[in-house]
Design an enzyme around this catalytic site. Structure first.
Site, PDB file in Angstrom:
ATOM      1  N   TYR A 182      -3.941   5.123  -6.422  1.00  0.00           N
ATOM      2  CA  TYR A 182      -2.828   4.321  -6.549  1.00  0.00           C
ATOM      3  C   TYR A 182      -2.347   3.914  -5.326  1.00  0.00           C
ATOM      4  CZ  TYR A 182      -2.479   4.920 -11.561  1.00  0.00           C
ATOM      5  OH  TYR A 182      -2.540   4.735 -12.634  1.00  0.00           O
ATOM      6  N   HIS A 236       2.810  -0.120  -8.994  1.00  0.00           N
ATOM      7  CA  HIS A 236       3.624   1.183  -8.943  1.00  0.00           C
ATOM      8  C   HIS A 236       4.844   0.997  -8.161  1.00  0.00           C
ATOM      9  CE1 HIS A 236       3.026   5.130 -10.622  1.00  0.00           C
ATOM     10  NE2 HIS A 236       1.775   4.672 -10.854  1.00  0.00           N
TER      11      HIS A 236
END
Ligand code: MG
Length: 430
Positions: A182, A236
């Protein structure tokens, strides 16, 4: 009998004679239990079990919240359970509405998890009473199985392509790619870069580096696998306004299936600028817990997928309503399922996915053998599709003895979400 009396008798009789649920005895909620478990792998799953007055009839639901676990448990045990005892579990909508308003302040992440547990358990009971899977009660199947997207990644372009090819060989058509995990591709390694004295020494996020690296990674992947695979990517919420616009503009040429949460929930107005600048599809709302947060984004057609977790917004009832809002505006669902999610929430999403025309895609999640033994009836992913079962209710049960053998493990610093930081030590929005 006058003509008017005869008319009233004719029309009143079927309604007066019909009980609330034809042929079924009255039902009350006798007990509400919390079942918390690690699932054998460090999860912090919270399940509700609602036990009814009919011997052997109960429902289970997911109230899991990895970061405020004990707040949810206390909210169920101390506040929800006493409210529910003696009430009629057939009244799903009424119990959702009154459960929602009973706290006066509403739509926070703790109470919407609590409502989710309640809502799923009531749908489970309703399905068991009716002898039907929940998807039948929601209108029946509109597709044969639920397509899922897979998770791919790696620390080099070559490793990423290898990962994508493996996923394609497993039958997935939709693939999300993260560069080295991520937020990868935008991180300055630990100890490197110009930093304040005695400041943050760990990996540091850099927006401009990210905007440069990730589109180049997609250049490479598309050059190797072509445009057949439907590719996604999750930012994100790490980018700020105009950088989010620029990022989406740069990946447009790669015909993305979607870019997920390119902006934080505090900066949603920037989606208007993204729409004016490019056609990259937007999936939004993983951290939303208030289902009405989606209304302006959907009705103004600023996004393409709603990306929330069913158990975070209050369960099947609000998820179905949100999906219908999407249907009327040409937006699709992409319910969040990965990471620390649990099998009951996955099945709840499945029942909405398989019965709703606004479905877009579902995130894949596979559970360890101990969790599948603990929760018999877990949905299965085969060849890129999620399959539930045709058992009445949600189609999943819980082995409480096995769950008790795997309690939630102690955690440090309150079990917080791990936050990224920039070179100067400032926190990055997740
Ligand atoms: Mg996400």
């Amino acid at each position: 009998m006058t003509r008017r009396d005869a008319f009233q008798t004719l029309w009143a009789a079927p309604f007066a004679a019909a009980p609330a649920l034809k042929g079924l005895p009255p039902l009350t909620i006798k007990d509400v239990k919390v079942i918390a478990t690690s699932g054998g792998r460090g999860y912090r799953w919270i399940f509700i079990k609602i036990i009814t007055s009919e011997p052997g009839l109960y429902g289970i639901g997911s109230a899991s919240n990895h970061f405020q676990t004990h707040a949810v448990i206390a909210a169920i045990e101390k506040h929800l359970a006493p409210y529910l005892i003696g009430k009629n579990p057939d009244k799903i909508e009424d119990l959702w509405q009154s459960g929602h308003l009973r706290t006066y302040w509403r739509n926070g992440p703790v109470n919407n998890n609590v409502l989710s547990g309640l809502d799923m358990a009531l749908w489970d009971i309703k399905g068991k009473r009716a002898g039907m899977p929940v998807y039948e009660l929601l209108g029946g199947k509109v597709r044969d199985a639920v397509p899922c997207y897979d998770h791919c990644g790696g620390n080099s372009n070559e490793a990423i392509v290898e990962s994508v090819q493996k996923s394609l060989a497993n039958g997935f058509r939709h693939i999300r790619i993260q560069y080295g995990g991520y937020g990868g591709g935008g991180f300055i390694p630990k100890g490197q870069g110009s930093r304040p004295e005695n400041g943050h020494g760990g990996t540091a996020f850099d927006e401009e580096q990210y905007i440069d690296a990730v589109p180049k990674m997609f250049d490479f992947v598309r050059s190797k696998v072509g445009f057949g695979p439907k590719l996604c990517h999750d930012v994100h919420s790490h980018l700020s306004g105009i950088n989010a616009v620029e990022f989406c503009r740069r990946v447009q040429q790669h015909q993305m299936f979607f870019i997920e949460d390119v902006l934080s929930p505090e900066q949603l107005d920037w989606y208007k600028q993204i729409r004016q600048s490019c056609t990259t599809p937007q999936a939004v709302g993983e951290v939303f817990s208030h289902p009405l947060e989606f209304v302006p984004l959907v009705t103004q057609r600023l996004i393409d997928f709603v990306r929330c977790r069913v158990s975070a917004i209050g369960g099947i009832t609000p998820a179905k309503k949100l999906a219908t809002l999407c249907e009327y505006h040409g937006v699709r669902t992409a319910f969040q399922e990965g990471g620390e999610n649990d099998p009951i929430n996955q099945l709840a999403a499945y029942h909405v996915d398989i019965s709703h025309p606004a479905f877009g895609i579902q995130e894949e999640n596979a559970f360890p053998p101990v969790a599948q033994e603990m929760l018999p009836g877990c949905a299965q992913i085969r060849g890129g599709y999620l399959y539930g079962n045709d058992k009445p209710g949600l189609g999943i049960d819980i082995n409480e003895q096995l769950a008790a053998k795997h309690p939630i493990q102690p955690f440090t610093e309150g079990g917080h979400y791990r936050l990224d930081r920039t070179l100067d030590g400032a926190v990055v929005k997740p």
